[in-house]
Design an enzyme around this catalytic site. Structure first.
Site, PDB file in Angstrom:
ATOM      1  N   GLU A 130      71.977   8.010  48.891  1.00 63.32           N
ATOM      2  CA  GLU A 130      73.014   7.311  48.107  1.00 63.32           C
ATOM      3  C   GLU A 130      72.826   5.803  48.003  1.00 63.32           C
ATOM      4  O   GLU A 130      73.747   5.045  48.288  1.00 63.32           O
ATOM      5  CB  GLU A 130      74.392   7.612  48.715  1.00 63.32           C
ATOM      6  CG  GLU A 130      74.701   9.078  48.819  1.00 63.32           C
ATOM      7  CD  GLU A 130      76.044   9.383  49.462  1.00 63.32           C
ATOM      8  OE1 GLU A 130      76.632   8.478  50.067  1.00 63.32           O
ATOM      9  OE2 GLU A 130      76.497  10.540  49.356  1.00 63.32           O
ATOM     10  N   GLU A 237      73.602  19.714  48.284  1.00 64.77           N
ATOM     11  CA  GLU A 237      74.965  19.704  48.847  1.00 64.77           C
ATOM     12  C   GLU A 237      75.915  20.349  47.853  1.00 64.77           C
ATOM     13  O   GLU A 237      76.811  19.722  47.312  1.00 64.77           O
ATOM     14  CB  GLU A 237      75.404  18.269  49.162  1.00 64.77           C
ATOM     15  CG  GLU A 237      74.472  17.560  50.113  1.00 64.77           C
ATOM     16  CD  GLU A 237      74.936  16.171  50.532  1.00 64.77           C
ATOM     17  OE1 GLU A 237      76.136  15.853  50.394  1.00 64.77           O
ATOM     18  OE2 GLU A 237      74.095  15.396  51.008  1.00 64.77           O
TER      19      GLU A 237
HETATM   20  C1  GLA Z   1      77.557  12.900  51.144  1.00 66.21           C
HETATM   21  C2  GLA Z   1      76.553  12.911  52.275  1.00 66.21           C
HETATM   22  C3  GLA Z   1      76.777  14.085  53.174  1.00 66.21           C
HETATM   23  C4  GLA Z   1      78.253  14.267  53.472  1.00 66.21           C
HETATM   24  C5  GLA Z   1      79.027  14.399  52.225  1.00 66.21           C
HETATM   25  C6  GLA Z   1      80.464  14.656  52.556  1.00 66.21           C
HETATM   26  O1  GLA Z   1      77.283  13.780  50.157  1.00 66.21           O
HETATM   27  O2  GLA Z   1      75.219  12.935  51.851  1.00 66.21           O
HETATM   28  O3  GLA Z   1      76.074  13.892  54.352  1.00 66.21           O
HETATM   29  O4  GLA Z   1      78.736  13.192  54.219  1.00 66.21           O
HETATM   30  O5  GLA Z   1      78.872  13.188  51.528  1.00 66.21           O
HETATM   31  O6  GLA Z   1      80.606  15.569  53.583  1.00 66.21           O
END
Ligand code: GLA
Length: 328
Positions: A130, A237
């Site tokens: 990020e 994710e």
């Molecule tokens: C982001 C991070 C993850 C996690 C999510 C929320 O996507 O990459 O590690 O913290 O937020 O759970």
């Protein structure tokens, strides 16, 4: 034979799940039955590993990694360099005469220590998480890594990771990666890295999506654009919130119409993933069952969400059947 995800998808991509030690204990059978790659939801993040300056605690992450190795599951290393869930003391008391160099040493120490610890066990790492700014023209988001080291902190992190383990696959991972504005910024960042010979091998699309967005065309365009860079793609994710981001509704039980919508979205999204099976290497859910999700507290605190394909009793939902209903 009863369907399981990893076998059903064996000719397409790996199927992963993010877990904590607690979830793993509760749903160990389900995890072993359906998944062939694991991510550690929180316990491998810098704030859990670097407990004090120069004191590392791998115990919680090790439990999950050892479980994975014993059971022949892959592990995605998540995550080395991030603005969030990273102890602030890491950036404190820098030598004012050369703060950048000292910070690079700290970055090197951290990456080396963690990757060395997992050498032979983890071969895929989210090196930087990020780093891109969501809005406007600015490329990189505010982060203590950016302010202490400067814009090349990402390149430096990937070089270090590659030196520590030249065999590891190194990923850049981000959310909203299908949003056209952010997608272009991620592509600009990665193109620049490739031109500068920075060792990067993959892009992680987080997949924190909801039942209304992103659109099918945004998902396709993103996969095609990242694949054109010649990088591997992991959906890292995946969870499908039943709420739009700005929706503040609350329900005691998941309403039928939303369940139906979610099922249809899961079906379509996995159809798209299967279409791009030559470009996608793995799809990881950001949690195991609807019993627990980080979305129960985000973006609205203490509001139940049901983003997965297994329900609160660990039973397959309609969406599970929808994404496994295809001829292999
Ligand atoms: C982001 C991070 C993850 C996690 C999510 C929320 O996507 O990459 O590690 O913290 O937020 O759970």
């Amino acid at each position: 034979m009863e369907i399981n995800l990893k076998d059903k998808y064996r000719r397409y991509f790996k199927i992963g799940v993010a877990t904590s030690n607690e979830q793993l204990e509760k749903d160990v059978k389900l995890i072993l039955k359906h998944f062939n790659t694991l991510t550690i939801e929180n316990e491998m993040k810098p704030e859990h590993i670097l407990v004090q300056p120069d004191t590392y605690d791998f115990s919680k992450a090790d439990k999950i990694v050892d479980f994975a190795i014993e059971n022949k599951l892959d592990v995605r290393g998540h995550t080395l360099v991030w603005h969030n869930q990273t102890p602030l003391f890491l950036f404190d008391e820098l030598d004012p005469s050369n703060p950048r160099e000292e910070m690079i040493i700290r970055l090197r120490n951290y990456i080396t220590k963690v990757m060395e610890h997992y050498k032979g066990k983890i071969s895929v790492w989210d090196v930087v998480n990020e780093a891109i700014e969501d809005k406007g023209e600015t490329l990189l988001r505010d982060s203590p890594w950016l302010t202490t080291i400067g814009e090349d902190y990402i390149d430096i992190a990937f070089h270090i990771a590659n030196e520590v383990n030249p065999d590891a696959e190194l990923f850049y991972n981000d959310y909203n990666a299908t949003n056209p504005l952010k997608r272009q910024k991620i592509i600009d960042l990665i193109k620049g890295m490739i031109e500068r010979n920075v060792p990067i091998h993959g892009i992680g699309l987080q997949g924190h999506w909801n039942v209304n967005s992103p659109s099918n065309s945004e998902i396709r365009e993103a996969i095609e654009a990242y694949a054109e860079l010649g990088l591997k793609i992991h959906i890292t994710e995946m969870d499908l919130s039943v709420f739009n981001f700005d929706d503040h509704n609350k329900y005691e039980f998941l309403p039928d119409d939303l369940l139906k919508k979610q099922t249809e979205r899961y079906q379509t999204i996995f159809e798209i993933f299967r279409e791009y099976k030559n470009k996608i290497d793995s799809v990881t859910f950001w949690g195991v069952t609807d019993r627990y999700t980080w979305l129960d507290d985000f973006p609205v605190q203490n509001r139940k969400n049901w983003p997965f394909i297994f329900d609160e009793k660990s039973k397959p939902k309609d969406s599970f059947f929808a994404i496994t209903d295809f001829d292999e």
